[in-house]
Design a protein around this motif. Structure first.
Motif, mmCIF file in Angstrom:
data_model
loop_
_atom_site.group_PDB
_atom_site.id
_atom_site.type_symbol
_atom_site.label_atom_id
_atom_site.label_comp_id
_atom_site.label_asym_id
_atom_site.label_seq_id
_atom_site.Cartn_x
_atom_site.Cartn_y
_atom_site.Cartn_z
ATOM 1 N N TRP A 12 7.064 9.903 1.944
ATOM 2 C CA TRP A 12 7.587 10.888 0.994
ATOM 3 C C TRP A 12 6.783 12.181 1.093
ATOM 4 C CZ3 TRP A 12 7.237 7.173 -3.783
ATOM 5 C CH2 TRP A 12 8.180 6.142 -3.643
ATOM 6 N N VAL A 33 3.847 9.001 -6.969
ATOM 7 C CA VAL A 33 3.311 7.679 -6.642
ATOM 8 C C VAL A 33 2.788 7.001 -7.907
ATOM 9 C CG1 VAL A 33 1.479 6.475 -5.378
ATOM 10 C CG2 VAL A 33 2.836 8.235 -4.243
ATOM 11 N N VAL A 69 5.794 5.726 -9.901
ATOM 12 C CA VAL A 69 6.366 4.552 -9.238
ATOM 13 C C VAL A 69 5.477 3.338 -9.462
ATOM 14 C CG1 VAL A 69 6.865 3.558 -6.970
ATOM 15 C CG2 VAL A 69 7.695 5.824 -7.535
ATOM 16 N N SER A 70 4.160 3.527 -9.412
ATOM 17 C CA SER A 70 3.238 2.415 -9.649
ATOM 18 C C SER A 70 3.380 1.863 -11.066
ATOM 19 C CB SER A 70 1.796 2.860 -9.417
ATOM 20 O OG SER A 70 1.609 3.204 -8.075
ATOM 21 N N TRP A 78 3.249 14.831 -5.233
ATOM 22 C CA TRP A 78 3.411 13.520 -4.595
ATOM 23 C C TRP A 78 2.548 12.477 -5.307
ATOM 24 C CZ3 TRP A 78 -0.487 10.860 -1.832
ATOM 25 C CH2 TRP A 78 -0.060 9.674 -1.227
ATOM 26 N N LYS A 106 5.505 5.416 0.848
ATOM 27 C CA LYS A 106 5.076 6.446 -0.095
ATOM 28 C C LYS A 106 4.466 7.644 0.632
ATOM 29 C CE LYS A 106 4.321 3.088 -3.768
ATOM 30 N NZ LYS A 106 3.338 2.380 -4.574
#
Length: 140
Positions: A52, A115, A118-119, A111, A49
């Motif tokens: 990224w 994240v 995605v979490s 970003w 992560k």
């Protein structure tokens, strides 16, 4: 003038931090009790992560540096920045403090949102549902 240096400096810091985090992740042992059927979906490591973020920062900095070279604000000889040669160092520092910091903050915020999303997907993927079973193989 030199706004690209702020995201580039952040990229240097996050690159170093990412390598430290990746080496610590390699040294962590895998707990056998956590390897059950409930956690079949692997989670993305934090080093990936932060990678990224590095790609976003390095890419943006490179694009901005190219744009400044294209417009003649960055030259291939010392002191490299035409603002320093022309006595406009205070204007350059002001641009770095305003435009450079805001660009770095916006990239980092985007970003962070990535994240976070995605979490959320990782948390929902851990929960087995009957609908997912019927979609995956038709067996519920």
């Amino acid at each position: 003038m030199a706004c690209f240096t702020v995201p580039a400096a952040e990229a240097i810091i996050t690159t170093i931090a990412g390598r430290i985090i990746k080496s610590k992740e390699k040294h962590q042992t895998i707990d056998a009790s956590k390897n059950t059927a409930d956690t079949a979906v692997p989670k993305i490591p934090f080093s990936t992560k932060i990678g990224w973020l590095n790609k976003m920062l390095w890419g943006g900095s490179a694009l901005l540096a190219f744009e400044h070279v294209w417009h003649g604000e960055v030259v291939p000889f010392f002191p490299f920045l035409t603002a320093v040669q022309n006595g406009e160092a205070m204007e350059m520092l002001h641009e770095m403090a305003t435009a450079g910091v805001s660009m770095a903050l916006i990239v980092t915020a985007v970003w962070g949102i990535m994240v976070g999303v995605v979490s959320i997907f990782e948390k929902h993927a851990d929960k087995p549902s009957a609908a997912a079973g019927t979609l995956a193989g038709g067996i519920a």
